[in-house]
Structures are given as structure tokens and as C-alpha cells.
Design a protein around this motif. Structure first.
Motif, PDB file in Angstrom:
ATOM      1  N   THR A 178       0.774  -1.186   0.006  1.00 62.85           N
ATOM      2  CA  THR A 178      -0.059  -0.139   0.068  1.00 62.85           C
ATOM      3  C   THR A 178       0.901   1.194   0.002  1.00 62.85           C
ATOM      4  OG1 THR A 178      -0.116  -0.037   2.500  1.00 62.85           O
ATOM      5  CG2 THR A 178      -1.988  -1.048   0.960  1.00 62.85           C
ATOM      6  N   GLU A 179       1.746   1.500  -0.899  1.00 61.20           N
ATOM      7  CA  GLU A 179       2.730   2.388  -1.120  1.00 61.20           C
ATOM      8  C   GLU A 179       1.980   3.846  -1.228  1.00 61.20           C
ATOM      9  OE1 GLU A 179       5.302   1.342  -4.193  1.00 61.20           O
ATOM     10  OE2 GLU A 179       6.458  -0.011  -2.927  1.00 61.20           O
ATOM     11  N   LYS A 180       0.421   3.852  -1.667  1.00 63.81           N
ATOM     12  CA  LYS A 180      -0.359   4.872  -1.931  1.00 63.81           C
ATOM     13  C   LYS A 180      -0.757   5.535  -0.655  1.00 63.81           C
ATOM     14  CE  LYS A 180      -1.437   3.635  -6.672  1.00 63.81           C
ATOM     15  NZ  LYS A 180      -2.582   3.670  -7.583  1.00 63.81           N
ATOM     16  N   LEU A 181      -0.350   4.898   0.625  1.00 63.86           N
ATOM     17  CA  LEU A 181      -1.029   5.258   1.938  1.00 63.86           C
ATOM     18  C   LEU A 181      -0.815   7.002   2.109  1.00 63.86           C
ATOM     19  CD1 LEU A 181      -2.158   3.931   4.556  1.00 63.86           C
ATOM     20  CD2 LEU A 181      -0.075   4.146   5.518  1.00 63.86           C
ATOM     21  N   LYS A 182      -1.775   7.482   2.524  1.00 62.88           N
ATOM     22  CA  LYS A 182      -1.927   8.946   2.535  1.00 62.88           C
ATOM     23  C   LYS A 182      -2.289   9.268   3.984  1.00 62.88           C
ATOM     24  CE  LYS A 182      -2.755  10.321  -1.771  1.00 62.88           C
ATOM     25  NZ  LYS A 182      -3.742  11.226  -2.869  1.00 62.88           N
ATOM     26  N   VAL A 183      -2.838   8.342   4.928  1.00 66.57           N
ATOM     27  CA  VAL A 183      -3.139   8.840   6.132  1.00 66.57           C
ATOM     28  C   VAL A 183      -2.900   7.610   7.344  1.00 66.57           C
ATOM     29  CG1 VAL A 183      -5.051   9.470   7.982  1.00 66.57           C
ATOM     30  CG2 VAL A 183      -5.067  10.399   5.377  1.00 66.57           C
ATOM     31  N   LEU A 204       2.638   9.578   2.366  1.00 71.39           N
ATOM     32  CA  LEU A 204       1.869   9.863   3.415  1.00 71.39           C
ATOM     33  C   LEU A 204       1.675  11.260   3.582  1.00 71.39           C
ATOM     34  CD1 LEU A 204       0.625   8.205   5.753  1.00 71.39           C
ATOM     35  CD2 LEU A 204       2.971   8.812   6.904  1.00 71.39           C
ATOM     36  N   GLU A 205       0.364  11.849   3.830  1.00 72.54           N
ATOM     37  CA  GLU A 205       0.017  13.149   3.894  1.00 72.54           C
ATOM     38  C   GLU A 205      -0.307  13.603   5.376  1.00 72.54           C
ATOM     39  OE1 GLU A 205      -2.688  14.316   1.094  1.00 72.54           O
ATOM     40  OE2 GLU A 205      -1.430  13.934  -0.467  1.00 72.54           O
ATOM     41  N   ASP A 206      -0.576  12.622   6.207  1.00 74.62           N
ATOM     42  CA  ASP A 206      -1.135  12.809   7.528  1.00 74.62           C
ATOM     43  C   ASP A 206      -0.830  11.803   8.720  1.00 74.62           C
ATOM     44  OD1 ASP A 206      -2.481  13.370   9.780  1.00 74.62           O
ATOM     45  OD2 ASP A 206      -4.529  13.603   8.860  1.00 74.62           O
ATOM     46  N   PHE A 207       0.318  12.179   9.525  1.00 71.97           N
ATOM     47  CA  PHE A 207       0.684  11.206  10.277  1.00 71.97           C
ATOM     48  C   PHE A 207       0.371  11.458  11.694  1.00 71.97           C
ATOM     49  CE2 PHE A 207       4.013   9.485  12.866  1.00 71.97           C
ATOM     50  CZ  PHE A 207       3.656   8.068  13.006  1.00 71.97           C
ATOM     51  N   ARG A 208      -0.210  10.730  12.630  1.00 69.56           N
ATOM     52  CA  ARG A 208      -0.596  11.100  13.989  1.00 69.56           C
ATOM     53  C   ARG A 208      -0.013   9.923  14.939  1.00 69.56           C
ATOM     54  NH1 ARG A 208      -6.315  12.529  16.733  1.00 69.56           N
ATOM     55  NH2 ARG A 208      -5.556  13.249  18.543  1.00 69.56           N
ATOM     56  N   SER A 266      11.487  10.009   5.089  1.00 63.50           N
ATOM     57  CA  SER A 266      11.023   9.429   3.773  1.00 63.50           C
ATOM     58  C   SER A 266       9.574  10.059   3.361  1.00 63.50           C
ATOM     59  CB  SER A 266      10.948   7.981   3.951  1.00 63.50           C
ATOM     60  OG  SER A 266      12.202   7.364   4.575  1.00 63.50           O
ATOM     61  N   CYS A 267       9.173  10.624   4.216  1.00 63.36           N
ATOM     62  CA  CYS A 267       7.414  11.050   4.003  1.00 63.36           C
ATOM     63  C   CYS A 267       7.612  12.631   3.510  1.00 63.36           C
ATOM     64  CB  CYS A 267       6.909  10.975   5.097  1.00 63.36           C
ATOM     65  SG  CYS A 267       6.869   9.405   5.869  1.00 63.36           S
ATOM     66  N   SER A 268       8.063  12.868   2.234  1.00 64.21           N
ATOM     67  CA  SER A 268       8.365  14.166   1.692  1.00 64.21           C
ATOM     68  C   SER A 268       6.987  14.995   1.581  1.00 64.21           C
ATOM     69  CB  SER A 268       9.266  14.093   0.521  1.00 64.21           C
ATOM     70  OG  SER A 268       8.680  13.531  -0.465  1.00 64.21           O
ATOM     71  N   HIS A 269       5.933  14.333   1.350  1.00 60.92           N
ATOM     72  CA  HIS A 269       4.499  14.789   1.081  1.00 60.92           C
ATOM     73  C   HIS A 269       3.527  15.148   2.180  1.00 60.92           C
ATOM     74  CE1 HIS A 269       5.581  13.071  -2.882  1.00 60.92           C
ATOM     75  NE2 HIS A 269       4.718  13.862  -3.406  1.00 60.92           N
ATOM     76  N   LEU A 270       4.253  15.149   3.512  1.00 60.14           N
ATOM     77  CA  LEU A 270       3.485  15.307   4.800  1.00 60.14           C
ATOM     78  C   LEU A 270       3.046  16.499   4.737  1.00 60.14           C
ATOM     79  CD1 LEU A 270       3.139  13.040   6.823  1.00 60.14           C
ATOM     80  CD2 LEU A 270       4.898  14.432   8.275  1.00 60.14           C
ATOM     81  N   ARG A 271       1.980  16.914   4.992  1.00 61.52           N
ATOM     82  CA  ARG A 271       1.187  17.849   5.442  1.00 61.52           C
ATOM     83  C   ARG A 271       0.782  18.357   6.927  1.00 61.52           C
ATOM     84  NH1 ARG A 271      -0.412  20.435   0.763  1.00 61.52           N
ATOM     85  NH2 ARG A 271      -2.290  21.536   1.950  1.00 61.52           N
ATOM     86  N   ALA A 322      12.680  17.994   4.843  1.00 62.63           N
ATOM     87  CA  ALA A 322      11.889  17.457   3.745  1.00 62.63           C
ATOM     88  C   ALA A 322      10.612  17.829   3.643  1.00 62.63           C
ATOM     89  CB  ALA A 322      12.141  16.187   3.660  1.00 62.63           C
ATOM     90  N   PHE A 323       9.838  18.464   4.598  1.00 63.61           N
ATOM     91  CA  PHE A 323       8.479  18.754   4.532  1.00 63.61           C
ATOM     92  C   PHE A 323       7.910  20.174   4.172  1.00 63.61           C
ATOM     93  CE2 PHE A 323       8.757  15.789   8.517  1.00 63.61           C
ATOM     94  CZ  PHE A 323       8.966  14.889   7.821  1.00 63.61           C
TER      95      PHE A 323
END
Length: 489
Positions: A218-223, A249-253, A273-278, A301-302
Motif C-alpha cells: 500500500t505505497e499509496k497510503l496517505k493517512v 503519506l500526508e497525515d501522520f498522527r 522518507s515522507c516528503s509529502h507530509l502536510r 523535507a516537508f
């Protein structure tokens, strides 16, 4: 029970779901008005015209109603209160998406938005509504049946607000692995509440390992959310392995999860590794200075980061300074910065102020429960006094701030358009200082938070500093000196 009592109880029963048609129309009208009314969001993303607003509001209401009704049919809870909550939550979420999407210029973009919104509702498997319950293995088998149906379209799951035992965790792991090729979002927050600590730790380690096995497919995981659980350092190590594979990944909690130094460093390094994190939320863990420094190296990276929650991590000045310096050079669109409860002093405030000065899109700043004192508070006030037109909430409560710091903070925010709340409660502001601050906000009394926990006679623990500053009656002289403080960029 006699017929009169039965009749009375029948008349007194209240059903909250489904809402009547007039209620649904009222929601559409309110959303339409919000879409066409100028706000700080519209200034950034653009304002919808009336036709676009009406169309978007109707579609949002329909999708929110469908999601809530689906929940109510699967888990009727008597009065329908949980369905109403989902109705409101989905409406708010979809509204924000439309607002941030801005006005549409092409018809096919409208169609795309509707299709994506409808798919999001249909593809979410959510068991978080209703009362919190302990889930056994047998109950998990029944509850998760829809995920076992061949060809199901679920891409996002939410197991939050249900307490899984070890048997139930094994069932959930098996089910998740069976659909790992289609998952894009996983929420396992608050899923062991009420369990004995030993069992809860086993469950969370099992959950962390299970989700880790999902990620390679699931490399498309965003949350990805882990919240209010006993993940600990071992669980954090497993989560770190997931993060290394979650490049989108865009949202990590991972908040309130008992992660310490070792797990904090592992998570911090993997987040690189999560350069798309918002959105990043690591609140209420036991990271310490070293983990804070490790995280600062990943923050560069963010570029798209908009929300950062790093409160109660034991960062101290060294960790806070490292993070502030990193954020200053990244996250140009940062909107929320939360670093409360980290033992940050005036020393660390200098780097924080330099960072904050650069973040002109900030809407919410929380530095409560630190040790900034007047010197630190004045540096923060200087950082936000110019620009920062979108800023609407500032919290520097419980920071040993006195009259000078309180006054300059008030002056820094009082004229900002749309400003909503300044919290400086729990400090050491003199009675004269309180009067001054209230006078500054005399035309906006609701903007100034409560001051009922302020202690005018409060004493600093650092006696040497008290002797150096002089007595309370020398506050005007102290203020004069502090005004000369400069932010080092």
C-alpha cells in the motif's frame, strides 16, 4: 406498565435521525453563505461565486447524509445521535476541501470533485461511531464481515473508539492483511481504552506489526493515525518501518502513545522518507531532546507541511531550537504550530521567534505551559506584530509572564483582522497589568481569554533572576529594557 405510562413514554421518545427536509435545506443555505463570504481561507484560495457555492453545498449535504445514513442502518443506536455527529463531521470536512479547492474554472473539474467525494464516502469502513465497546474475537468476526466480502471497494478503515482485546486484534490483523492491496488509509487511534496495561501493550504491538505488513503493498497510503494507545518504543519501531515505505503519506498522527527516546528517534528518522507530509501530530510522548534533534533533521523535507503538533514532548530549549531552526527553512505555508509544555525558556524563544516571523500563514500558535517569562513573550510578540493577518489564536498561558510581556502580546494581536483569542491566563501579571490589557481589548472583550488563574503575586523559582530584575515596582524599567530585545534571524 399501564397504557397511560406507555403512551406518555411513546410521546416523549425523541429521534434525531433522519433530519427533516427543512433541516437539510437549512444546512445547505448555511454552507452556501459560508462559501460566498470572504474569509482568510478565501483570501488564500479564492472565493466561490453563488452558483458554484449552491451546487457545492447541495452535493456536500447529499454525501454527508449518505454517509451518516449508511452508519445508522448498520448500527442503529436508538436516538440517532451518532449519525448526526457523522452528518456534521462529514459536512465540515467536505466544506473545507471545497474551500481549499477554490473556484472552479472548468466543468470537468466540478465533475471530478463530485466523483471523488462520492467515492470517498463509499470507500470508508468506519466503526468508530456510537458507544465505546469492548470487542471480543467473535464480535470482531461479525463486525468486520463487510471487509471480507469479495470485491468490496473499501480503501480506508477506521477502528477508532472501539476497545480490541488480543483475540479481536488477531481477527482484525487477518482481515486487514486480506485486503492490504486496496488500502490507502488506516486509523487505529484509541482502540485499547480500558484494557489492562499488559494486554493493551500486546494488542498495540500486534497492531503495529500488522499494519507494518500492510505497507509494502500500500505505497499509496496517505493517512496513518495511532492515537491514545500504548504503542511504546517497540510499537514505534514497527511503525517506523511502515513510514520508510510510505512515500506519499500526508497525515501522520502518533500522539499519546507512550513513545520514549528510542522510539522517538526511530520515528523521527523514518519520517524523512515522507516528503509529502502536510500534517504531523506527535503530541504527548516522552521523546526528549535527542529525539527532537533527530526530528529536526527530517523536517527539512516537508515543504508542504501546514500543521505541526509537538506539544508535551520534553524537548527543552535544545530540542525546541533545533526544530524551530528547521521549520524556519521549510514549511512556508505552515498554519498551525503547537509546541506547548516543552520547558522552553527565553533562551529557546529567540529561535522560535525567528521561525514564527517567517510563517505569515499562521492561524494558530500554541506555546502554553513553557517558561518563556517576559523576555520570551516579548520576542514572540515582536515576531507576530507585523503581518500575520491570518493569525486568529495565540496561547501563551502559564509562562510566568508579567506586565510587560502581557501588554506587548496584547498590542501585537489586537488589530489583526479576524483575530479570535489571546490566552495569557495562569501568568504573573500585576493588577495594573491586567487593567492595561483589558483596556487594550475594551472594544473586543470576547477576544481576551479568562484571567481567573492569573497570580499577581506569583514568584519565579529562579531567585537569582528575581534579584537581578529588582522588585515588582521596577516593572516599567524592566519593560523598557526588554523592548530592546532583537530577534536573531
Amino acid at each position: 406498565m399501564d397504557s397511560v405510562t406507555q403512551s406518555f413514554q411513546h410521546r416523549m421518545s425523541v429521534k434525531l435521525w433522519p433530519p427533516i427536509q427543512s433541516t437539510r435545506l437549512m444546512l445547505v443555505e448555511r454552507m452556501t453563505k459560508n462559501f460566498i463570504t470572504p474569509s482568510f481561507i478565501s483570501r488564500k484560495y479564492g472565493l466561490l461565486n453563488k452558483e458554484e457555492a449552491e451546487e457545492a453545498a447541495k452535493k456536500i449535504e447529499e454525501m454527508a447524509f449518505a454517509a451518516a445514513n449508511q452508519h445508522h442502518e448498520k448500527e442503529p443506536d436508538g436516538d440517532g445521535s451518532s449519525a448526526v455527529q457523522i452528518y456534521a463531521k462529514e459536512s465540515s470536512r467536505l466544506m473545507l476541501e471545497v474551500l481549499k479547492g477554490g473556484p472552479k474554472t472548468q466543468e470537468d473539474e466540478d465533475v471530478k470533485t463530485v466523483d471523488e467525494g462520492s467515492a470517498a464516502v463509499a470507500n470508508l469502513f468506519d466503526i468508530s461511531g456510537g458507544r465505546r465497546e469492548f470487542i471480543s474475537g467473535e464480535e470482531a468476526e461479525e463486525l468486520l464481515k463487510p471487509l471480507k466480502v469479495p470485491g468490496n471497494s473499501y480503501t480506508r478503515i477506521c477502528f477508532s473508539n472501539r476497545s480490541f482485546g488480543l483475540d479481536a486484534a488477531h481477527v482484525a490483523k487477518s482481515v486487514l492483511l486480506s485486503i492490504k492491496g486496496q488500502l490507502t488509509g488506516v486509523d487505529l487511534s484509541d482502540c485499547v481504552a480500558g484494557r489492562p496495561e499488559s494486554e493493551a501493550l500486546e494488542v498495540m504491538e500486534e497492531a503495529a506489526r500488522a499494519v507494518c505488513e500492510l505497507i509494502p503493498s500500500t505505497e499509496k497510503l496517505k493517512v496513518l493515525h495511532f492515537h491514545n494507545n500504548m504503542t511504546g518504543d517497540e510499537g514505534a519501531a514497527a511503525i517506523a518501518e511502515m513510514l520508510k515505505q510510505s512515500h506519499l503519506l500526508e497525515d501522520f498522527r502518533c500522539s499519546s502513545t507512550r513513545v520514549g527516546l528510542e522510539g522517538g528517534v526511530a520515528l523521527a528518522e523514518a519520517l524523512g522518507s515522507c516528503s509529502h507530509l502536510r500534517k504531523l501530530d506527535l503530541r504527548d510522548n516522552m521523546f526528549g531532546v535527542e529525539a527532537g534533534i533527530a526530528l529536526s533533521k527530517s523536517l527539512f523535507a516537508f515543504a508542504g507541511l501546514t500543521e505541526v503538533y509537538l506539544s508535551y514532548l520534553n524537548l527543552e530549549d535544545e530540542g525546541a531550537e533545533a526544530l524551530a531552526n528547521a521549520l524556519k527553512e521549510s514549511a512556508p505555508s505552515l498554519e498551525i504550530l503547537d509546541m506547548a509544555g516543552n520547558d522552553i525558556t527565553a533562551k529557546g524563544a529567540s529561535s522560535l521567534a525567528a521561525c514564527i516571523m517567517e510563517k505569515q500563514f499562521l492561524t494558530n500558535l500554541n506555546l502554553a505551559e513553557n517558561e518563556l517569562k517576559d523576555e520570551g513573550a516579548i520576542l514572540i510578540a515582536k515576531a507576530i506584530e507585523d503581518g500575520h493577518d491570518q493569525l486568529n489564536e495565540v496561547d501563551l498561558s502559564t509562562n510566568a509572564i508579567r506586565r510587560a510581556g502581557a501588554r506587548l502580546l496584547a498590542q501585537a494581536v489586537v488589530h489583526k483582522p479576524g483575530f479570535k483569542s489571546l490566552n495569557i491566563n495562569g501568568n504573573y501579571i500585576s493588577d495594573e497589568g491586567i487593567d492595561e490589557v483589558k483596556d487594550i481589548f475594551k472594544s473586543l472583550p470576547d477576544v481576551l481569554g479568562k484571567l481567573d488563574e492569573n497570580d499577581p503575586e506569583g514568584e519565579d523559582l529562579d531567585e537569582d533572576a528575581r534579584e537581578e530584575d529588582g522588585d515588582v515596582e521596577d516593572e516599567d524599567e524592566l519593560e523598557s529594557k526588554l523592548k530592546g530585545l532583537e530577534i536573531k534571524l
